[in-house]
Write a protein that holds these residues in place. Sequence first.
Motif: not given
Length: 415
Positions: A314-318
């Motif tokens: 989720a962090l990478r996508a955000t």
Amino acid sequence: MAVDFSPEDLKVIETRQFQCDEIINKSSNILGLFGPYCPGRFDGWSCWPSTPAGEIANQSCPAIMNYDPNRLVFYKCEEDGTWIFNEKFNKSWVNYTTCINIEDFEFRQQIILIYCVGYGVSLVALLVSLALLTYFKSLRCARITVHMNLFSSFAMNNFLWLLWYSLVVNDQDVLSENKLWCRVLHVVLFTFLISNYSWMLCEGIYLHTVLVSAFISERRLLRCMLALGWGIPLLTTSIYAPVRSVLGENVDELGRCWIQDGRFNKILMVPVVITVFLNVIFLVNIVRVLLIKLRKGPANGGSGSGASRTSLQALRATMLLVPLLGLNFLLTPFRPEANHPWEYVYEVVSAMTASLQGLCVAILFCFCNGEVIAQVKRKWRTIMFRPRANSCTVTTVSVRKFVRSSYPANGEEKV
């Protein structure tokens, strides 16, 4: 076709006509001594002074519609002292087609095509993503609900852009009539455009809250996200619409259907800039927290739980989406001037980055989501292997029945 002129437009027309009457009177008095001439006239935008018979008068093109003020418009005075007559319109008519820069017009049409194709592809990807997340009930949680609201805001925004380009941008009648429905469409369009950024802010806040405050109620957090994600755009446009309708109608040049960016567009940019800036702050702090958790995790001999794979994804996508969504505003100060060699490159890059944002959202948060991929694979295996499994079961049951019926029940022969 009836055109609704604003009071400011009417004042400008009256002033031009008054000035034109003075010019016509002076030129007529002089030309009357030298033979036939076409009497001066005012066509609503341009003033045509009295012109000798057989000559062609010219004026700079008016700064309206898609006209280029640097070009000239021509009006021919016939040999008999009458202005050229257009049989198609059954009246003396000024041909303003020379005011259109054909090459630039064709390029603008190509840019619109890029926007439409990009928004269409993004819309399809977003609808597929929403269908997948809706179908797999096991994926339902607060985080997926935030994703679905983000997809919905992008899908509605892309659909409204397609409506805008098909119903407003290429229809000069709609622009000149400046009807209420096209201004309402403009407001609704920008409401969902701002919602894209507000829901990306919700993505960052949710991820930050889950990692930093692990014991918070997800139901309460989700209610806050819903209020924030849809409340920010509604509040912004509820201020923007009345302010521009009251103060901007008569001062925004070419303000038909509010298609041009006026000075009141700063009201729309404020929440966008704030959301992008806050997301950057949240992401920096999230990275800091994750690094601490990774150091204290079991792999490093600590007692901490470390960072989950879902959190890292989720962090990478955000982190990938925040700069992408803010790219248009980062490029705005570097917009080349009109007719600059880099203008076309800028327009193409801007069209592609803006229209394909929805596709990137769908790829990063759905198509590359490990949970979604696992559910799709599981469903695919179930569909592909179900007939074969049923066939094996039927065969096994049949063999067992045959064996049991062929041997006595006293157990002398065992299978």
